[in-house]
Motif scaffolding. Sequence first.
Motif, short mmCIF file in Angstrom:
data_model
loop_
_atom_site.label_atom_id
_atom_site.label_comp_id
_atom_site.label_asym_id
_atom_site.label_seq_id
_atom_site.Cartn_x
_atom_site.Cartn_y
_atom_site.Cartn_z
N GLU A 44 10.88 -2.31 78.91
CA GLU A 44 9.48 -2.60 78.60
C GLU A 44 8.68 -1.31 78.44
OE1 GLU A 44 6.13 -4.74 77.75
OE2 GLU A 44 8.18 -5.48 77.97
N VAL A 45 8.94 -0.34 79.30
CA VAL A 45 8.25 0.94 79.22
C VAL A 45 8.65 1.69 77.95
CG1 VAL A 45 8.02 3.23 80.29
CG2 VAL A 45 7.99 1.16 81.71
N ALA A 46 9.94 1.60 77.60
CA ALA A 46 10.41 2.27 76.38
C ALA A 46 9.75 1.65 75.15
CB ALA A 46 11.93 2.16 76.27
N PHE A 47 9.61 0.33 75.16
CA PHE A 47 8.95 -0.34 74.03
C PHE A 47 7.49 0.10 73.92
CE2 PHE A 47 6.35 -3.89 72.49
CZ PHE A 47 6.89 -4.05 71.23
N PHE A 48 6.84 0.18 75.09
CA PHE A 48 5.43 0.62 75.10
C PHE A 48 5.32 2.07 74.61
CE2 PHE A 48 2.05 2.91 77.30
CZ PHE A 48 0.94 2.18 76.92
N ALA A 49 6.25 2.92 75.06
CA ALA A 49 6.21 4.33 74.68
C ALA A 49 6.38 4.50 73.17
CB ALA A 49 7.30 5.10 75.43
N ASP A 50 7.28 3.70 72.59
CA ASP A 50 7.52 3.79 71.15
C ASP A 50 6.31 3.27 70.37
OD1 ASP A 50 9.40 4.15 68.82
OD2 ASP A 50 8.98 2.01 68.64
N LYS A 51 5.73 2.20 70.86
CA LYS A 51 4.59 1.59 70.18
C LYS A 51 3.35 2.48 70.22
CE LYS A 51 1.77 -2.61 70.18
NZ LYS A 51 1.52 -3.91 70.86
N SER A 52 3.16 3.16 71.33
CA SER A 52 1.94 3.96 71.51
C SER A 52 2.15 5.45 71.20
CB SER A 52 1.43 3.81 72.95
OG SER A 52 2.40 4.30 73.87
N SER A 53 3.34 5.82 70.73
CA SER A 53 3.61 7.23 70.47
C SER A 53 2.70 7.79 69.35
CB SER A 53 5.07 7.42 70.07
OG SER A 53 5.31 8.77 69.69
N ILE A 54 2.10 8.94 69.61
CA ILE A 54 1.23 9.58 68.62
C ILE A 54 1.73 10.98 68.28
CG2 ILE A 54 -0.85 8.25 69.21
CD1 ILE A 54 -1.69 10.56 71.00
N ASP A 55 2.99 11.23 68.58
CA ASP A 55 3.56 12.56 68.33
C ASP A 55 3.50 12.93 66.84
OD1 ASP A 55 4.09 12.75 70.98
OD2 ASP A 55 6.23 12.27 70.83
N GLU A 56 3.88 11.97 65.98
CA GLU A 56 3.89 12.25 64.54
C GLU A 56 2.48 12.54 64.03
OE1 GLU A 56 5.80 9.22 62.31
OE2 GLU A 56 7.68 9.32 63.44
N GLU A 57 1.51 11.78 64.50
CA GLU A 57 0.13 11.99 64.07
C GLU A 57 -0.39 13.36 64.50
OE1 GLU A 57 1.07 7.85 63.74
OE2 GLU A 57 1.23 9.20 65.45
N ILE A 58 -0.05 13.75 65.70
CA ILE A 58 -0.50 15.07 66.19
C ILE A 58 0.12 16.19 65.36
CG2 ILE A 58 -0.32 16.67 68.14
CD1 ILE A 58 -0.63 14.27 70.01
N VAL A 59 1.41 16.06 65.06
CA VAL A 59 2.09 17.08 64.26
C VAL A 59 1.45 17.18 62.87
CG1 VAL A 59 4.25 17.66 63.08
CG2 VAL A 59 4.29 16.93 65.47
N ARG A 60 1.16 16.03 62.26
CA ARG A 60 0.56 16.04 60.93
C ARG A 60 -0.85 16.62 60.96
NH1 ARG A 60 3.70 11.20 59.92
NH2 ARG A 60 2.09 9.87 60.82
N ILE A 61 -1.61 16.31 61.98
CA ILE A 61 -2.96 16.87 62.08
C ILE A 61 -2.90 18.39 62.21
CG2 ILE A 61 -5.00 17.05 63.58
CD1 ILE A 61 -4.68 14.08 64.19
#
Length: 293
Positions: free
Chosen positions: A210-227
Amino acid sequence: MIKSMTGYGKGEYENELYRFKIEIKSVNHRYNDISIRMPRHILYLEETIKKAIKEYILRGKVDVFINLEYVNNTAVDIDVDINLARAYKIALEDLKKELGLEDNIRLNNILGVPEIIKMEKKDIDEELILDSLNKSLHIALEEINHMKVSEGKVLKKDILTKLDTIEENLNIIENRAPKIVLEYKSRLSQRIKELLDNNTLLDEDRLNNEVAFFADKSSIDEEIVRIKSHIIQFRSILDEENTVGRKLDFLIQELNREINTIGSKANDETITKQVIELKAELEKIREQIQNIE
């Protein structure tokens, strides 16, 4: 080098026949829109003028005001009909005598007759008029260009400062993001324990899934890298020599899209607050680049 689309320039030049006074004003505009007001008898030079302006100004609403004067009336022929003036004076004297008037006959009484004095412009010297026009236009364009560059430096400095602020807020988000998952796991674990009997064992595998699913759903790593990548590109474009306004406008749209995505993914008060700050700074930059050529 970025330039503002707002500027003003004035140029004056005269030779032995002609005196040109040219004013150029430019303001924000999506395209390169040039409007020229000039004497009708030199309208044939309009396209030449526009071509010269486009070498200096690539985008914006440009208004050009051209005034042409003839130096010492050397380009004007004046013809005085002495016989008509004399006849008109005699007629006035007869009228004065007939009516018994005491008024004196003055020069103004005679000058009011249109046919007595005729003024005609001589044929213009096209080569000389083009030379004086180009020189006055060059002075005006250099002046407006200097103003646009000066204001562009101010805009660049302000935008760079705002980009620094965006990076600071982004760092807060980046540092906060990993903690969200840990806090979610802790809350979820505590909630499950509250719902289960004390004798019931917690299923760690299901919890981790459940935590892994939440982590994947809420991950903003890609957005931060692009910004971060967009910010680097933004600074690079600000140092380019050609027009950059449209490029920066596109990047602003991309930055706004990534920031909105972070706001929708991250269910966290701290990150939401920073997203609001990011959008506020981004809007300030967007307003500034509307004035960049």
